[in-house]
Design a protein around this motif. Sequence first.
Motif, PDB file in Angstrom:
ATOM      1  N   CYS A  11       0.820  -1.217   0.000  1.00 27.58           N
ATOM      2  CA  CYS A  11       0.000   0.000   0.000  1.00 27.58           C
ATOM      3  C   CYS A  11       0.854   1.268   0.000  1.00 27.58           C
ATOM      4  O   CYS A  11       0.369   2.331  -0.376  1.00 27.58           O
ATOM      5  CB  CYS A  11      -0.940   0.011   1.197  1.00 27.58           C
ATOM      6  N   ALA A  24      -7.966  -1.275 -11.816  1.00 27.33           N
ATOM      7  CA  ALA A  24      -9.287  -0.800 -11.389  1.00 27.33           C
ATOM      8  C   ALA A  24      -9.985  -0.014 -12.488  1.00 27.33           C
ATOM      9  O   ALA A  24     -11.197  -0.169 -12.696  1.00 27.33           O
ATOM     10  CB  ALA A  24      -9.156   0.055 -10.134  1.00 27.33           C
ATOM     11  N   LEU A  54     -19.316   3.027  -7.502  1.00 25.68           N
ATOM     12  CA  LEU A  54     -18.054   3.325  -6.814  1.00 25.68           C
ATOM     13  C   LEU A  54     -17.385   2.028  -6.348  1.00 25.68           C
ATOM     14  O   LEU A  54     -16.177   1.843  -6.530  1.00 25.68           O
ATOM     15  CB  LEU A  54     -18.298   4.254  -5.628  1.00 25.68           C
ATOM     16  N   LEU A  55     -18.169   1.135  -5.789  1.00 29.91           N
ATOM     17  CA  LEU A  55     -17.623  -0.148  -5.339  1.00 29.91           C
ATOM     18  C   LEU A  55     -17.134  -0.986  -6.518  1.00 29.91           C
ATOM     19  O   LEU A  55     -16.209  -1.784  -6.370  1.00 29.91           O
ATOM     20  CB  LEU A  55     -18.663  -0.918  -4.530  1.00 29.91           C
ATOM     21  N   TYR A  57     -15.386   0.011  -8.869  1.00 34.83           N
ATOM     22  CA  TYR A  57     -13.986   0.387  -9.090  1.00 34.83           C
ATOM     23  C   TYR A  57     -13.111   0.024  -7.889  1.00 34.83           C
ATOM     24  O   TYR A  57     -11.935  -0.304  -8.055  1.00 34.83           O
ATOM     25  CB  TYR A  57     -13.870   1.882  -9.405  1.00 34.83           C
ATOM     26  N   CYS A  58     -13.663   0.088  -6.683  1.00 29.66           N
ATOM     27  CA  CYS A  58     -12.868  -0.204  -5.480  1.00 29.66           C
ATOM     28  C   CYS A  58     -12.464  -1.670  -5.386  1.00 29.66           C
ATOM     29  O   CYS A  58     -11.340  -1.977  -4.969  1.00 29.66           O
ATOM     30  CB  CYS A  58     -13.649   0.188  -4.225  1.00 29.66           C
ATOM     31  N   PHE A  61      -9.435  -2.668  -7.520  1.00 26.32           N
ATOM     32  CA  PHE A  61      -8.266  -1.988  -6.972  1.00 26.32           C
ATOM     33  C   PHE A  61      -7.718  -2.765  -5.768  1.00 26.32           C
ATOM     34  O   PHE A  61      -6.527  -3.070  -5.696  1.00 26.32           O
ATOM     35  CB  PHE A  61      -8.633  -0.556  -6.565  1.00 26.32           C
ATOM     36  N   LEU A  62      -8.596  -3.110  -4.846  1.00 22.30           N
ATOM     37  CA  LEU A  62      -8.166  -3.837  -3.649  1.00 22.30           C
ATOM     38  C   LEU A  62      -7.730  -5.264  -3.968  1.00 22.30           C
ATOM     39  O   LEU A  62      -6.774  -5.771  -3.371  1.00 22.30           O
ATOM     40  CB  LEU A  62      -9.284  -3.832  -2.603  1.00 22.30           C
TER      41      LEU A  62
END
Length: 95
Positions: A11, A24, A54-55, A57-58, A61-62
């Motif tokens: 991170c 993402a 929004l989620l 894309y999140c 990414f995670l």
Amino acid sequence: MSAIAAFSQTCRDRRALMAALRVALFVGTLLFTINHGWAAANGQMTRSRWISALLTYCVPFLVSLHGQSMARSRLPATDNIPSAPLGTDREPTEL
């Protein structure tokens, strides 16, 4: 290296974050189009749909960060742990 330490290190790694951002944007846009494209094109995006978008894309990414950190945690414990996502800092090899 423990999984938590590897995730924390990942991170803070600019190259890993940029790689995760690219994943993402690509995967998130694909999923957004599949899941919300019709509603967006027809002006029917509600507040709950925008939160879901929004989620969309999140999550990739995670997941990308998690994959990079798991690979990093499996590396042998040495002082020269790569700061780049795996495979991006190697010199090309000749065959």
